[in-house]
Design an enzyme around this catalytic site. Structure first.
Site, PDB file in Angstrom:
ATOM      1  CE1 TYR A 162       6.408   1.732  -1.383  1.00 31.14           C
ATOM      2  CE2 TYR A 162       8.296   0.540  -0.492  1.00 31.14           C
ATOM      3  CZ  TYR A 162       7.211   1.379  -0.309  1.00 31.14           C
ATOM      4  OH  TYR A 162       6.941   1.894   0.943  1.00 31.14           O
ATOM      5  CB  VAL A 171      -1.552  12.989  -4.612  1.00 30.09           C
ATOM      6  CG1 VAL A 171      -2.342  13.166  -3.337  1.00 30.09           C
ATOM      7  CG2 VAL A 171      -0.806  11.660  -4.628  1.00 30.09           C
ATOM      8  CB  THR A 222      -3.920   0.675  -0.670  1.00 27.30           C
ATOM      9  OG1 THR A 222      -3.277   1.940  -0.477  1.00 27.30           O
ATOM     10  CG2 THR A 222      -3.398   0.043  -1.949  1.00 27.30           C
TER      11      THR A 222
END
Length: 326
Positions: free
Chosen positions: A147, A59, A37
């Site tokens: 999320y 990551v 993104t």
């Protein structure tokens, strides 16, 4: 020697502004991003600098950064409904595995780490305004759960590393933020409203528009992050602007700003959409001496000016239907 800081998600909206700030403060900045993104154009102006590096890396995989590290800012994560509904597994992984890897790196390097949590940990709140002591009202199996729960896990593992391993940690809970470098197609209210107004399309509001948000300009947020990182406070801190507004009134403000003549249309409210968002920033005021300085009128004007500079090709990437609900 300059202090060295790693900023994950460094090519994103917030991450790129943080890179700018820490370069200006005299740090050696290492930005890391897998560009799912993020966008290199947000940081390309930094590539020529001696004290800036970019690592194209995910990551959720093992992180290796040679040399000493003083600080880590973990900001790698999709951050809009369109993103985390499109890539739910990656969203969960960056909040869980990505945070685990960053904390492991902080432990190995004896670095202080600040993790970017969110007001979404409060879910659809039953307490208003939201204080850091409120535990939230989250649906773990709903569409937003990937999320919300990723961020709640992020906070839990961060505190575990702090208490068990003695890692020097900070946790910020970010409320709605806006400003230049926001992505046009991320589905959040502000770019969606401005995009629709500029293209002469009807402006879409979900529900009856009575749900509220509190919008913080990006430079104010960055100042809060900077102060929290350098503080000695390890528990979560809300950073946001408590100037609350309904999405219907916010749409009207954008219409007035853009001079658009379009209509506001209403569509059904998505599942688990928070009805209210307003940070209690008492801790930020008392501990950090922080409060927002940029009012919504000024911030919207700056953001609108930025969007007007974008090319027609970039505008054409906008989806026809916006899920402007965050």
């Amino acid at each position: 020697m300059k202090k060295r800081i790693l900023i994950t998600g460094g090519a994103g909206f917030l991450g790129s502004h943080l890179c700018d700030r820490f370069i200006a403060e005299g740090y050696h900045v290492i930005a890391m991003d897998n560009l799912i993104t993020g966008d290199l154009k947000n940081i390309e102006h930094l590539f020529k600098l001696e004290h800036f590096e970019f690592y194209h890396h995910d990551v959720t995989k093992f992180i290796h950064v040679p040399g000493e590290l003083d600080y880590i800012l973990h900001f790698a994560s999709p951050a809009s409904p369109i993103d985390y509904l499109k890539i739910p597994i990656q969203t969960l992984k960056v909040g869980a595995m990505g945070t685990h890897n960053c904390l492991g790196l902080a432990k190995a390097k004896s670095a202080r780490i600040l993790v970017a949590s969110t007001s979404e940990v409060y879910g659809d709140p039953l307490v208003h305004p939201q204080t850091e002591e409120y535990w939230g009202n989250v649906n773990p199996v709903g569409p937003r759960g990937v999320y919300d729960e990723a961020k709640r896990y992020m906070e839990s593992i961060t505190m575990a590393y702090h208490t068990f391993h003695g890692v020097d940690t900070r946790i910020i809970r970010i409320f709605n933020t806006y400003g230049p470098r926001m992505r046009l197609n991320d589905g959040r209210a502000l770019p969606a409203f401005i995009g629709q107004a500029l293209r002469g399309e009807d402006m879409t509001v979900f529900g009856d528009g009575s749900q509220t948000r509190s919008f913080c300009y990006v430079s104010d947020l960055v100042e809060g992050i900077y102060r929290l990182l350098l503080s000695d406070y390890s528990l979560p801190v809300n950073i946001g602007n408590p100037d609350e507004i309904s999405l219907k009134d916010f749409a009207e403000e954008v219409l007035q700003l853009t001079g658009g003549k379009v209509n506001i249309i209403y569509k059904p409210l998505p599942a688990d959409d928070p009805k209210q968002r307003k940070p209690d920033i008492t801790k930020a005021r008392n501990i950090l001496g922080w409060a927002p300085l940029i009012g919504r009128k000024e911030g919207l004007a700056k953001t609108y000016d930025y969007f007007k500079t974008l090319s027609s090709e970039e505008w054409s990437k906008q989806p026809k239907e916006f899920q402007s609900r965050k």
